[in-house]
Structure formats: structure tokens, C-alpha cells
Design a protein around this motif. Structure first.
Motif: not given
Length: 431
Positions: A281-284, A327-331, A352-354, A362-364
Motif C-alpha cells: 500500500k506504498n508504506g514502510s 491494486i494492493f491485493g485481494e482476499g 489473502d494475497i498482496r 509483478l510479485y504476488a
């Protein structure tokens, strides 16, 4: 005992800390907070060992507390006698750690929680305690009445003398240690700080230009204008991607930031899952540990850091230097948004996947290993609005054997029945 607010709560009549203090050390008029300082020796403090641990944990930046609400400075200050170079350890803890951290190639920052000191010891003014003793006013003072609502931006505004001192202390830290991050706690949101925050930001950013270094200020709530500093959420996350970079600060412990006897620790898995969610989500993540008074880091906290470091050593390419995807993910698992929500979410599932991205990869990251050996990523089905035009390759990071996978209108389906189940989140590289 209690948590890092013990120095305040030991003067708050009716609290467990107050009762514990009187029972253990005697009345606050005879044994006050100042009397703990000689007991704090940090005799085993080894900044190189700390820096080595932080590097192995996978951390890329280190932000020790320079001064907490209690007003005791962990550095060599010219502005107050109440500091670690002059008392207690009689060492410049911040300076030594800065050197060790930089030798490891990590970014060094520091935090200031000085703002809350305006009212932190107010409880000691209400009964016979050493807070009232004029000999210690330069430590406990001004001990003004706290706002009834600590979240108020108007109640109990600090006076000019306190604000000038706050600014001087912040600028002294900048000049002495050249931190690349200055993290402020929440109470700078009080409107009285506004002009001083602008002065500090100008001073710090101009100094950084002189040093030719990239720097950042961390803030909470609405203390700084959007885009002038990096937004931070204490013990909480966001429910979606934030366009501007942001940060979560949280602790390995659910019930304290400082060293106590009865920690309720988070699991390494929960912390890794939160790290993945935040980065997607663009954070650290700024993760806190609480050292012992002898200067060592408790064994359980070292173990947690090493577990995180082991995961990042394998999967770090899906974290470091990445950017959010569309999109940040799904789940199904909902992440509670906002501060102090870090223990409110349910456990993540294999659904739950990010996502993160780097270049054309692309990393899942699947937050829990599937019991049925199949990972279904609905976002990557050919009918999805986020569907990739084509997928050439799907790989499990840290696993060298080719994977079997298929894609249809509904989902990308990865068969991991031949892989050894993972204890922690599993990261897939999709080209």
C-alpha cells in the motif's frame, strides 16, 4: 512494570503503576523518577552488536529514541544536564549508535517525543512528590495540567519558553547527528507548535541541502501539511494504497514499547504479514524493540528480528525497492484502518494475497500457505480488469523447481503441491 508511560503513571494516583511504585520503592517524595537514573547503567551496551542485529533483521533504517516524554536525553546535550552522557550510562548512546549503524550502510534517523513533556509529570504536582522540588524543575518541569482530551489541538498550549526550548533541542539533534529521518510523536499537532514546526522543517531541510543528503520528517495526524513530510500511523495501517509514501510505527510487543517483565509479543508471522500489507500500500514499517537497562536487547526480541531477517533474506526482492501495483491485493481479511488497530485484524488466510512491482515483474505474496496445495489469484484471471496481457513465467522465490500453473477467465492458479509448505508468507515472481 506497566509500559513506557511508567514515569507519568507512577505519579497518577489510583493507577497500578502508582501502587506498584509505592510498594516497591517507597513514596514518590523519597524515591522519584529521577532516582532510577543511577540504576540505568547500560553497562553491556554494544552499538556494533545492535547494528549487526539490525542488519541481519533486514532493516534498512534505524531510528532510536533521542528523547522520550520523560525528558531524559539519550545523547550528549548542551541544553540539559539530564542526559545519558552526563548521568546513568555516561555515554552518548545516540552518537555511538549513529556511528555503528552508518558503518553497516544503514540509514540513521532519530525520534523526539519532547512535545508531551509539557504536561507529562503533572500528576506529581497534586501530592507530595519530588516533582514539586525546585531542585528538579529543570527535569520534571513545567509539569503543566494535561489536556482532558490528549487528542485536542487546542487544550493546554505550551508557552513560548517551552516551544523555543523544543525547537532548540530538535535543531541540536540535527546539527550533532545529521539524522536522515526525524520522527516526531503525536502531540506536535497542538496548534501552538505550528510556527515552530515550519521553522524546524526549514532548518532541517536547508541543513540537508548543505550536507547533500536526502532526509525526511515523520509526523502523525495533521501536524504537517500534506506533501511536506512523511505521514506516520502509530500501531495501525491503511485499507488501500496511499498515493504518497507513508509509514507505520509499531512494536514487537502488544502491550509496551519499552522493556517490561510481562510482554505480550506478536509472532514473527504476524509482523511479516503486516510488513507485506504495508509495503503493498506504498508504506514502510518502523518496528520497535525495547532494550533492557543493561543495554542488551531481550532474547525473544532478537529471535523475532532474526526470523524476520531470515524471511527477508529469501523474499526481500518482493519488498525492497518495490512500488505498489494497480491494486494492493485481494482476499477476505479486512485490515482495520487508523491508529491503534494493529491487533484488531483476523489472521490472514491463503486467499489473502498482496502485490508489489519492480520493473516488468509483478510479485504476488500469499500470506498463508494453502492446505490444498493450490493458490488462486483471481485478480490475474483473463477477465479481470487488472489482467496482465500475458504471463511468461511464474516462480516461487527461493524454490528452483519449475511450477505448474494455469490461467483462465477466473484466475491464475498455481500448483504448489510439490513444494515444502512455508511457515511464513510465500512470494511469487510473475514475469
Amino acid at each position: 512494570f506497566g509500559n513506557e508511560w511508567y514515569p507519568r503513571n507512577m505519579y497518577q494516583q489510583g493507577t497500578p503503576e502508582f501502587e506498584h511504585h509505592v510498594k516497591t520503592y517507597g513514596p514518590q517524595s523519597q524515591f522519584g523518577y529521577k532516582d532510577f537514573i543511577p540504576m540505568f547503567k547500560a553497562e553491556k551496551f554494544d552499538p556494533k552488536a545492535w547494528a549487526d542485529l539490525f542488519e541481519k533483521s533486514g532493516a534498512r533504517y534505524v531510528v532510536p529514541v533521542a528523547e522520550h516524554h520523560d525528558g531524559f536525553q539519550m545523547y550528549d546535550s548542551a541544553l540539559s544536564r539530564w542526559n545519558a552522557a552526563n548521568m546513568g550510562p555516561k555515554r552518548d548512546i545516540i552518537g555511538e549508535l549513529a556511528t555503528a549503524v552508518r558503518e553497516k550502510g544503514l540509514v540513521f534517523g532519530l525520534s523526539s517525543h519532547r512535545a508531551e513533556h509539557w504536561w507529562f509529570f503533572d500528576g506529581g504536582m497534586k501530592f507530595d512528590s519530588d516533582v514539586k522540588d525546585p531542585r528538579y524543575k529543570d527535569f520534571y518541569g513545567p509539569a503543566m495540567p494535561a489536556p482532558k482530551d490528549l487528542g485536542s489541538v487546542e487544550d493546554s498550549p505550551p508557552d513560548e519558553e517551552f516551544l523555543e526550548d523544543w525547537l532548540l533541542r530538535a535543531c541540536e539533534l540535527v546539527d550533532k547527528y545529521q539524522p536522515q529521518i526525524v520522527w516526531f510523536d503525536w502531540w506536535i499537532q497542538n496548534l501552538a507548535f505550528k510556527p515552530y514546526l515550519r521553522k524546524f522543517a526549514a532548518y532541517y531541510y536547508n541543513r540537508a541541502a548543505e550536507w547533500n543528503k536526502e532526509v525526511a520528517i515523520n509526523y502523525k495526524n495533521n501536524a504537517f501539511e500534506e506533501g511536506t513530510a512523511v505521514f506516520d500511523i502509530e500501531r495501525g495501517q491503511l485499507s488501500d494504497i496511499r498515493p504518497r509514501f507513508w509509514q507505520t510505527d509499531t512494536s514487537v510487543s502488544k502491550n509496551s514499547w519499552g522493556y517490561i517483565k510481562n510482554h505480550d509479543y506478536k509472532t514473527p508471522n504476524d509482523i511479516i504479514c503486516d510488513l507485506v500489507d504495508i509495503v503493498s500500500k506504498n508504506g514502510s514499517l518502523l518496528l520497535n524493540i525495547g532494550p533492557k537497562p543493561d543495554g542488551t536487547i531481550p532474547e525473544p526480541e532478537q529471535e523475532i528480528l532474526m526470523e524476520i531477517g531470515g524471511w527477508l533474506k529469501v523474499n526481500g526482492e518482493a519488498i525492497y525497492g518495490t512500488r505498489p501495483w494497480k491494486i494492493f491485493g485481494e482476499g477476505p481479511t479486512k485490515v482495520a484502518e487508523g491508529a491503534f488497530t494493529d491487533t484488531h485484524r483476523s489472521a490472514f488466510t491463503s486467499e489473502d494475497i498482496r502485490f508489489t512491482t519492480k520493473g516488468d515483474t509483478l510479485y504476488a505474496i500469499v500470506l498463508k500457505w494453502p492446505e490444498n496445495g493450490r493458490i488462486t489469484i483471481k485478480t490475474l484471471g483473463t477477465n479481470s480488469q487488472f489482467a496482465l496481457p500475458h504471463i511468461d513465467k511464474v516462480e516461487l522465490i527461493g524454490y528452483d523447481v519449475p511450477l505448474q500453473w494455469t490461467r483462465d477467465e477466473q484466475a491464475l492458479i498455481i500448483d504448489v503441491t510439490g513444494c515444502e509448505p512455508k511457515e511464513y508468507p510465500a512470494a511469487f515472481r510473475i514475469r
